[in-house]
Scaffold this motif. Structure first.
Motif, mmCIF file in Angstrom:
data_model
loop_
_atom_site.group_PDB
_atom_site.id
_atom_site.type_symbol
_atom_site.label_atom_id
_atom_site.label_comp_id
_atom_site.label_asym_id
_atom_site.label_seq_id
_atom_site.Cartn_x
_atom_site.Cartn_y
_atom_site.Cartn_z
ATOM 1 N N THR A 1 0.814 -1.226 0.000
ATOM 2 C CA THR A 1 0.000 0.000 0.000
ATOM 3 C C THR A 1 0.847 1.275 0.000
ATOM 4 O O THR A 1 0.354 2.347 -0.318
ATOM 5 N N GLY A 2 2.115 1.165 0.405
ATOM 6 C CA GLY A 2 2.976 2.325 0.514
ATOM 7 C C GLY A 2 2.852 3.065 1.831
ATOM 8 O O GLY A 2 3.509 4.094 2.035
ATOM 9 N N LYS B 1 -2.422 -13.633 -5.123
ATOM 10 C CA LYS B 1 -1.068 -13.948 -5.572
ATOM 11 C C LYS B 1 -0.170 -14.223 -4.374
ATOM 12 O O LYS B 1 -0.226 -13.507 -3.376
ATOM 13 N N LYS B 2 0.661 -15.229 -4.495
ATOM 14 C CA LYS B 2 1.587 -15.593 -3.430
ATOM 15 C C LYS B 2 2.905 -14.855 -3.616
ATOM 16 O O LYS B 2 3.437 -14.783 -4.727
ATOM 17 N N TYR B 3 3.421 -14.331 -2.508
ATOM 18 C CA TYR B 3 4.679 -13.586 -2.541
ATOM 19 C C TYR B 3 5.698 -14.270 -1.634
ATOM 20 O O TYR B 3 5.432 -14.476 -0.449
ATOM 21 N N ASN B 4 6.848 -14.613 -2.204
ATOM 22 C CA ASN B 4 7.869 -15.334 -1.444
ATOM 23 C C ASN B 4 8.957 -14.437 -0.867
ATOM 24 O O ASN B 4 9.743 -14.879 -0.022
ATOM 25 N N SER B 5 9.038 -13.199 -1.306
ATOM 26 C CA SER B 5 10.058 -12.292 -0.786
ATOM 27 C C SER B 5 9.609 -10.851 -0.962
ATOM 28 O O SER B 5 8.727 -10.546 -1.790
ATOM 29 N N VAL B 6 10.233 -9.957 -0.222
ATOM 30 C CA VAL B 6 9.948 -8.526 -0.373
ATOM 31 C C VAL B 6 10.263 -8.085 -1.796
ATOM 32 O O VAL B 6 9.571 -7.236 -2.362
ATOM 33 N N ARG B 7 11.273 -8.679 -2.375
ATOM 34 C CA ARG B 7 11.678 -8.331 -3.742
ATOM 35 C C ARG B 7 10.547 -8.519 -4.738
ATOM 36 O O ARG B 7 10.481 -7.833 -5.765
ATOM 37 N N ASP B 8 9.621 -9.455 -4.453
ATOM 38 C CA ASP B 8 8.531 -9.749 -5.375
ATOM 39 C C ASP B 8 7.352 -8.793 -5.236
ATOM 40 O O ASP B 8 6.460 -8.789 -6.081
ATOM 41 N N THR B 9 7.311 -7.996 -4.173
ATOM 42 C CA THR B 9 6.166 -7.125 -3.910
ATOM 43 C C THR B 9 6.219 -5.875 -4.785
ATOM 44 O O THR B 9 7.251 -5.583 -5.401
ATOM 45 N N PRO B 10 5.142 -5.101 -4.810
ATOM 46 C CA PRO B 10 5.163 -3.852 -5.597
ATOM 47 C C PRO B 10 6.142 -2.803 -5.067
ATOM 48 O O PRO B 10 6.504 -1.878 -5.789
ATOM 49 N N CYS B 11 6.536 -2.929 -3.798
ATOM 50 C CA CYS B 11 7.491 -1.990 -3.171
ATOM 51 C C CYS B 11 7.009 -0.537 -3.259
ATOM 52 O O CYS B 11 7.802 0.387 -3.458
ATOM 53 N N LYS B 12 5.704 -0.348 -3.084
ATOM 54 C CA LYS B 12 5.163 1.015 -3.089
ATOM 55 C C LYS B 12 5.732 1.809 -1.912
ATOM 56 O O LYS B 12 5.810 1.311 -0.803
ATOM 57 N N GLY B 13 6.138 3.018 -2.194
ATOM 58 C CA GLY B 13 6.676 3.884 -1.140
ATOM 59 C C GLY B 13 8.161 3.743 -0.906
ATOM 60 O O GLY B 13 8.740 4.527 -0.147
ATOM 61 N N LEU B 14 8.814 2.764 -1.535
ATOM 62 C CA LEU B 14 10.241 2.555 -1.301
ATOM 63 C C LEU B 14 11.098 3.755 -1.716
ATOM 64 O O LEU B 14 12.023 4.128 -0.983
ATOM 65 N N PRO B 15 10.825 4.409 -2.854
ATOM 66 C CA PRO B 15 11.664 5.553 -3.224
ATOM 67 C C PRO B 15 11.714 6.643 -2.157
ATOM 68 O O PRO B 15 12.765 7.225 -1.904
ATOM 69 N N GLY B 16 10.589 6.904 -1.502
ATOM 70 C CA GLY B 16 10.568 7.918 -0.447
ATOM 71 C C GLY B 16 11.422 7.529 0.738
ATOM 72 O O GLY B 16 12.098 8.381 1.343
ATOM 73 N N ILE B 17 11.419 6.256 1.086
ATOM 74 C CA ILE B 17 12.235 5.786 2.208
ATOM 75 C C ILE B 17 13.711 5.904 1.865
ATOM 76 O O ILE B 17 14.513 6.418 2.651
ATOM 77 N N VAL B 18 14.093 5.446 0.680
ATOM 78 C CA VAL B 18 15.500 5.487 0.277
ATOM 79 C C VAL B 18 15.997 6.933 0.202
ATOM 80 O O VAL B 18 17.109 7.245 0.641
ATOM 81 N N ALA B 19 15.175 7.820 -0.346
ATOM 82 C CA ALA B 19 15.570 9.231 -0.439
ATOM 83 C C ALA B 19 15.811 9.816 0.947
ATOM 84 O O ALA B 19 16.769 10.576 1.161
ATOM 85 N N TRP B 20 14.950 9.464 1.910
ATOM 86 C CA TRP B 20 15.125 9.978 3.269
ATOM 87 C C TRP B 20 16.384 9.414 3.906
ATOM 88 O O TRP B 20 17.152 10.148 4.538
ATOM 89 N N LEU B 21 16.632 8.128 3.729
ATOM 90 C CA LEU B 21 17.838 7.520 4.299
ATOM 91 C C LEU B 21 19.091 8.159 3.706
ATOM 92 O O LEU B 21 20.066 8.406 4.418
ATOM 93 N N ARG B 22 19.071 8.454 2.419
ATOM 94 C CA ARG B 22 20.204 9.145 1.802
ATOM 95 C C ARG B 22 20.408 10.525 2.426
ATOM 96 O O ARG B 22 21.539 10.969 2.618
ATOM 97 N N SER B 23 19.303 11.210 2.718
ATOM 98 C CA SER B 23 19.424 12.548 3.300
ATOM 99 C C SER B 23 20.083 12.509 4.669
ATOM 100 O O SER B 23 20.640 13.518 5.123
ATOM 101 N N LEU B 24 20.038 11.360 5.329
ATOM 102 C CA LEU B 24 20.675 11.180 6.632
ATOM 103 C C LEU B 24 22.154 10.809 6.497
ATOM 104 O O LEU B 24 22.842 10.637 7.501
ATOM 105 N N GLY B 25 22.614 10.670 5.272
ATOM 106 C CA GLY B 25 24.012 10.324 5.047
ATOM 107 C C GLY B 25 24.291 8.835 5.061
ATOM 108 O O GLY B 25 25.451 8.422 5.189
#
Length: 285
Positions: free
Chosen positions: A64-65, A111-135
């Motif tokens: 869902t993100g 649908k069956k999902y066996n790993s996080v890698r298989d999911t839609p990963c909604k919202g991931l770009p926002g998390i990664v951008a924030w983590l980068r901002s923390l250095g």
């Protein structure tokens, strides 16, 4: 200063904050791995209720993100076990713990999902951008997790290298999550270095002076580039040159340019000012 609360995440501070020990910034990825309930609402209720004593910084639903945050980035959270005397939750300037609402083999929308890698990963770009901002560096010091197995890094690696880690890699812990992960760093393009300025930035009036007098004899490629521009705009007063060594001809030429720009009296005298320097457009040396 970076934002200690992730933009776009809902804030639900659970209190019980604690200081970090300092050092390279890092993030640790977990999954909730709940065989009874796979919903964000259920896990959110746990971490804000009976499970507050093991709460992470972020709770993220890759379907869902949705993202909730329980601790500011500069506080330790509570998702790791210590490794002897090493308080793993406090390692680094930041040690951001992310709990992903995911269970290996769960079924969503038929649908069956066996790993996080298989999911839609909604919202991931926002998390990664924030983590980068923390250095936090775009790196997995222990390698990106590839399975639900232990892959413990050394204490030396954990304490000295910033970046991203799986829960399965942290010394003192026994969990095997998060399992295979998506390519975090491809989700948000890495920031590019700003282009080299086309024109030489104004180096400050003191750059051109030796105390109260022009810095005659000082060498810099900036002077050669400046002189060539002065010639190009019709203000050159050179018999020889220009060159990378500042001379009286440079002073005379620049003062002629300042008069051309409309400055008079003391305002037209050496040293250069920011306004006329920017107007001269000296090529970057």
């Amino acid at each position: 200063m970076p934002d200690l609360w992730m933009p776009g995440a809902t804030r639900h501070a659970v209190g019980n904050v604690g200081a970090m020990n300092g050092g390279p910034a890092r993030a640790v990825w977990h999954i909730t791995s709940n065989s009874k309930d796979w919903t964000f609402r259920n896990e959110f209720g746990w971490f804000t209720g009976g499970g507050a004593d093991v709460a992470p910084h972020l709770l993220w639903d890759p379907f869902t993100g949705e993202v909730a945050q329980f601790f500011p980035a500069d506080s330790r959270s509570l998702s790791l076990q210590n490794a002897g005397d090493v308080r793993t939750n406090r390692t680094g300037k930041y040690c951001v713990q992310i709990e992903i609402v995911f269970t290996e083999g769960e079924t969503v929308g038929g649908k069956k999902y066996n790993s996080v890698r298989d999911t839609p990963c909604k919202g991931l770009p926002g998390i990664v951008a924030w983590l980068r901002s923390l250095g936090i560096p775009d790196a997995w010091p222990g390698g990106a997790p590839t399975g639900f197995v232990r892959d413990t890094v050394s204490l030396d690696t954990w304490t000295k290298l910033g970046g991203h880690y799986g829960h399965n890699q942290i010394p003192g812990n026994s969990h095997v999550d998060p399992g295979p992960m998506p390519d975090l760093f491809a989700s948000v393009p890495a920031p590019t270095k700003p282009p080299t300025p086309v024109y030489e930035p104004f180096p400050g009036a003191s750059f051109f002076m030796n105390g109260t007098k022009p810095a005659i004899g000082k060498k810099s490629p900036i002077f050669g580039a400046m002189g060539r521009r002065l010639v190009a705009v019709g203000c050159g007063r050179y018999h020889v040159g220009p060159s990378d060594t500042l001379g009286q001809a440079d002073v005379d030429s620049y003062e002629a340019f300042q008069r051309k720009e409309g400055f008079t009296g003391a305002a037209a005298k050496w040293p250069p000012g920011k306004t006329t320097w920017n107007a001269l457009k000296v090529p970057n040396s």
